[in-house]
Design a protein around this motif. Structure first.
Motif, PDB file in Angstrom:
ATOM      1  N   THR A   1      -6.098   2.631   4.786  1.00  0.00           N
ATOM      2  CA  THR A   1      -6.363   1.304   4.249  1.00  0.00           C
ATOM      3  C   THR A   1      -6.365   0.256   5.352  1.00  0.00           C
ATOM      4  O   THR A   1      -7.198  -0.664   5.357  1.00  0.00           O
ATOM      5  CB  THR A   1      -5.319   0.936   3.181  1.00  0.00           C
TER       6      THR A   1
ATOM      7  N   LEU B   1     -10.350  -1.630  -2.182  1.00  0.00           N
ATOM      8  CA  LEU B   1      -9.353  -0.825  -1.479  1.00  0.00           C
ATOM      9  C   LEU B   1      -8.436  -0.192  -2.514  1.00  0.00           C
ATOM     10  O   LEU B   1      -7.494  -0.819  -2.998  1.00  0.00           O
ATOM     11  CB  LEU B   1      -8.569  -1.688  -0.489  1.00  0.00           C
TER      12      LEU B   1
ATOM     13  N   VAL C   1       0.848  -1.182   0.000  1.00  0.00           N
ATOM     14  CA  VAL C   1       0.000   0.000   0.000  1.00  0.00           C
ATOM     15  C   VAL C   1       0.888   1.239   0.000  1.00  0.00           C
ATOM     16  O   VAL C   1       1.947   1.255   0.630  1.00  0.00           O
ATOM     17  CB  VAL C   1      -0.915   0.018   1.252  1.00  0.00           C
TER      18      VAL C   1
END
Length: 336
Positions: A255, A300, A247
């Motif tokens: 997240t 996401l 990420v």
């Protein structure tokens, strides 16, 4: 009722124990609307067949310890012996075989009073080990006292409120003040969080009043919390998998919190290493896991890459090895 069959009362009982692992059978019975003899009988059956275990655990963060998630790649015939050797160490927990049985994942805790040879010395020199990756846990979004069981809708809000312990007036007992009596008491609670006051008092050389007070103080400081290890079949769940996600650092916090809210997520943390977000998920089936990946995970937007590893066999939970009979239990909120 056969040992492999579970019903609504079993699910409610497990949820009740998650609310308060040391709640009396009488208080649980009143909340569930059954007799205390029924609760005692159900708990005895579930505990006896290894389907549920209440564990009194210590928080690594409060204890000043560093958690590591370790991935160990082994030769095809070497994973099981290495996993069992790891399970015998007192600084490991949540050991599983994944990825076709050639990889081990486990948690390790290190601190000033722990031997770090697992990471730095003995493990990499083991002949059947072909690779080791260690991820330092930077922040836990969901786990420890936050339990997957709480995401499973088995009790009403009113029932949960009736089971919740009342507000504590105990003064917090800091981790640095633990003495030998505390450590003996905590060792017994790790094996069985419902160990009686008399047995705890005998182990620590204390009175039952002192034991009750010390437990309250340790809970008030966050040193001690209670968790439930349970047979996932109680809730009709079957598939467990590890996720490693990459990420963008600027989106990691958001997240991680979004991922932690997913009903399937039992544990979620930020880590160092080749990926920076780790989660353990549990679904009803492989098709359900596929759906989870292609819907919830794909939603996401900051996730750049995902690696998955199905759990084939759980070797050790948070309690001492060997675990209770059976190999189909699952943690509710780890400790990874």
């Amino acid at each position: 009722m056969k040992s492999h069959e579970f019903d609504r009362l079993d699910r409610q009982l497990v949820r009740a124990l998650q609310v308060d692992g040391r709640a009396s059978f009488n208080r649980i019975a009143q909340a569930l609307g059954v007799s205390d003899q029924t609760v005692a009988r159900r708990y005895g059956r579930l505990r006896g067949q290894g389907s549920v275990q209440v564990m009194g655990l210590t928080s690594p963060a409060v204890m000043g310890e560093v958690q590591w998630i370790i991935r160990v790649q082994c030769t095809p015939d070497g994973a099981a012996p290495v996993a069992e050797a790891l399970a015998r160490r007192d600084d490991t927990a949540w050991i599983s075989l994944i990825s076709g049985g050639t990889e081990i994942t486990c948690m390790s805790r290190s601190g000033s009073d722990r031997n770090d040879s697992l990471l730095l010395q003995r493990l990499p020199r083991t002949r059947s080990v072909v690779g080791v990756t260690a991820y330092c846990v930077l922040h836990t979004y969901f786990g420890e006292s936050l339990s997957l069981i709480s995401k499973l809708d088995t009790l009403t809000v009113e029932q949960v409120q009736r089971l919740e312990p009342g507000p504590s007036t105990a003064a917090p007992r800091p981790a640095g003040s633990l003495d030998e009596a505390d450590r003996r008491m905590l060792a017994l609670l790790q094996q069985d969080g419902r160990t009686g006051l008399a047995e705890l008092a005998a182990a620590g050389g204390l009175s039952q009043t002192s034991v009750r007070r010390r437990m309250a103080e340790l809970q008030a400081s966050g040193v001690l919390y209670f968790d439930i290890d349970f047979d996932r079949k109680i809730f009709g769940l079957d598939t467990v998998a590890m996720l490693w996600l990459s990420v963008s650092p600027s989106e990691l916090e958001r997240t991680g919190r979004d991922l932690a809210d997913h009903p399937e997520v039992a544990f979620c943390c930020a880590t160092t290493g080749p990926t920076n977000l780790h989660a353990v998920v549990i679904c009803k089936s492989i098709p359900a896991f596929y759906t989870y990946l292609t819907t919830s995970i794909s939603a996401l937007d900051a996730v750049q890459q995902v690696e998955t590893g199905p759990v084939l066999r759980r070797i050790k939970a948070a309690g001492p090895y060997p675990a209770a009979p059976g190999d189909v239990r699952y943690w509710s909120g780890r400790k990874a």
